[in-house]
Enzyme design. Sequence first.
Site, PDB file in Angstrom:
ATOM      1  N   CYS A 134       2.419  -7.968   0.154  1.00 25.92           N
ATOM      2  CA  CYS A 134       1.472  -8.192   0.989  1.00 25.92           C
ATOM      3  C   CYS A 134       1.119  -7.113   1.930  1.00 25.92           C
ATOM      4  O   CYS A 134       0.237  -7.139   2.599  1.00 25.92           O
ATOM      5  CB  CYS A 134       1.729  -9.428   1.752  1.00 25.92           C
ATOM      6  SG  CYS A 134       2.190 -10.900   0.604  1.00 25.92           S
ATOM      7  N   HIS A 178      -6.090 -14.526   0.884  1.00 29.79           N
ATOM      8  CA  HIS A 178      -5.241 -13.556   0.910  1.00 29.79           C
ATOM      9  C   HIS A 178      -5.002 -12.976  -0.288  1.00 29.79           C
ATOM     10  O   HIS A 178      -3.999 -13.140  -1.067  1.00 29.79           O
ATOM     11  CB  HIS A 178      -3.885 -13.989   1.747  1.00 29.79           C
ATOM     12  CG  HIS A 178      -2.714 -13.206   1.675  1.00 29.79           C
ATOM     13  ND1 HIS A 178      -3.026 -11.683   1.864  1.00 29.79           N
ATOM     14  CD2 HIS A 178      -1.480 -13.277   1.400  1.00 29.79           C
ATOM     15  CE1 HIS A 178      -1.725 -11.114   1.634  1.00 29.79           C
ATOM     16  NE2 HIS A 178      -0.899 -11.915   1.394  1.00 29.79           N
ATOM     17  N   CYS A 218       3.434  -9.698   7.293  1.00 27.36           N
ATOM     18  CA  CYS A 218       4.833  -9.875   6.412  1.00 27.36           C
ATOM     19  C   CYS A 218       4.431  -9.953   4.906  1.00 27.36           C
ATOM     20  O   CYS A 218       3.538  -9.863   4.641  1.00 27.36           O
ATOM     21  CB  CYS A 218       5.231 -11.483   6.759  1.00 27.36           C
ATOM     22  SG  CYS A 218       3.955 -12.729   6.456  1.00 27.36           S
TER      23      CYS A 218
END
Lengths: 427, 284
Positions: free
Chosen positions: A92, A383, A414
């Site tokens: 990510c 996301h 994160c």
Amino acid sequence: MAPQTRQAAIVGGNRIPFARSNGAYASASNQDMLTATLDGLVARFGLQGQLLGEVVAGAVLKHARDFNLTRESVLGSRLAATTPAYDVQQACGTGLEAAILVANKIALGQIESGIAGGADTTSDAPLAIHDEMRRVLITLSNARTVQQRLKALAGVRPGMFVPEAPRNAEPRTGLAMGDHAAITAKEWGIGRHEQDELAVASHRNLAAAYDRGFFDDLVTPYLGLARDQNLRPDTSVEKLAALTPVFGKGEGATMTAGNSTPLTDGASAVLLASDEWAAAHDLPVLAHLVDAQTAAVDHVHAGEGLLMAPAHAVPVLLARNGLTLQDFDFYEIHEAFASTVLATLKAWEDPSFCREKLGLDAPLGPIDRSKLNVNGSSLAAGHPFAATGGRIVATLAKLLHEAGRGRRGLISICAAGGQGVVAILES
Amino acid sequence: MTRRELEEAPSTAALFARAAATARGRGGALPDTRLARTGVVADPADVAAYARVCGFGLTGALPVTHPHVLTFPLQVALMADRAFPLALPGLVHVRNRIDALRPIGLGEALDLEVWAERFARHRSGATVDLCASVSAAGVEVWRGRSTYLARGATAPEGAPDADVEVGGGALPDGAVHWRVPADAGRRYAGVSGDVNPIHLSGLTAKAFGFKRAIAHGMWLEARALAALEGRLPEALTADVAFRKPVFLPSTVTLATAPADGGWDLALRNAVAGTEHLRGTVRPL
């Protein structure tokens, strides 16, 4: 020759609206989305046929054929075909890491301009053949005799015909990311209500930002979508309270589909440059990328939460820049899960965590929550893993630019594998 | 002129069958009928499938050749009609010209109109042009002109000479190699509705005098333009001549060279070097 460094400018960004998994972009590949996003950026900043220093992007869920995803996307875009490109992947953190890499080359004077981006699809997912079947096929292709071939084929079992889908699970723990986050939420005593409140704020802030036209020059409609498909402007704490927890177990489970980020498809890109290049091309400078830091935690054997690495990265970044956690006008903390944001904030306020885990004399302290994710974040937008960094960098840069000169923003993302990528932008 | 509006796209498979059954005894002049459909919105899933087969990316705009497959069923309806002087089975696509006046967005409502014109004399028969005009909100956005050759047919008295050559300069050896698989014709038939038997299998192709199944010219053209993704003018004229057929399977090369703000291109057999397609793309 050691050149003097300079801060890279963020000129602007572009992304396509994020779509829910198997939604509007079900037929689109990572390359389709990244190319469309690059072309949107090209159109916005008049880059047609231009040779840029470098394009850096990546995808987390990647087909084997996409080994050169970014370069292939550049070749299909309206950028000069001579623009070099490479892929990065840091889960990510991919999009933000890409921006840092481009900014660092600009800072060193190795390039004058570049694009950082990322794309991810959970719809057009790279299904792989069953691993044992793969081994059988490799043995088969190496077989020289009929006997060897038959022997190889004799190893085939019905179960091997089931393809392997990529899982949102940690390879070393076997736990889904949400299950990891649920452990951290429990550890830090993060309640259901505060998670739902954060989720509602994300949806309201994102909807309000769309309504006032904030994203007009950051988002280009794609395949019939003009806004993020996951956005629910009318959601409420009451509605979210009705959802059943999906991560964690039993009485204390707090994490639902409403306060966790859904699987999404999308792509984003950010244009970075030296101040000189931006001026020469008559393009604005929204903000500069001041500094960045990564950190990693041992979530496998040392008991730290999988998504807590940004909590470790930020104090290092603050110390290097002589700043406190309160010296920011905006905070962009990626909402992998509402509980992740809340646990991170709580950790920074906790004296024993700051002393024992971060080695600080005093806790970093609280932040002004009205400065957090003011235009919404991943809970509302979704996301698409590698696309989130670009979304946040462009959003924050524009926010800082609107607020005036000398404003400062903190990005905290994160990532899987116990990693974190954080950065400071300043207008 | 008569203009007939169709509610929906006719089934090309049924039309091919009807045209085959009524192939004999045709003749006379071209009908002055125009077939039309209004308010046609391309199905996004169909566009995605077409793009995948032809090598286009999904951009939010229709692939530049895609309106051809929207108008093609109407053209087949026109040709299958008994009033059409030439037999549809066995017609060979020899030239295609596309004027893309602007990119067409996915989801735009399009008005389609097709007609036949320019019945012309050719050294090995007669040619006819099947034309298409595509409009959005009353403004023309795309034009297509497909020239078909009917071997052994005779053009009417006083017909002009066929015009099947395209321009363009010398081209280098092709840098782009495609392995065209045996099922390329079936795959394109599936997304285009062009179920002409010469493309579908060796057996059905043999019935029309081809030694093997041959690739669709429009697929070759689409794939060539897709290979220039990102390098094409927004508004363009693509003019393509289909030369020797691509027998399936084959390996072919695509040669391109920039020319006058656009491109010259040629598709050749990778082994023998025979030219399959020659074309020009120019800004409009």
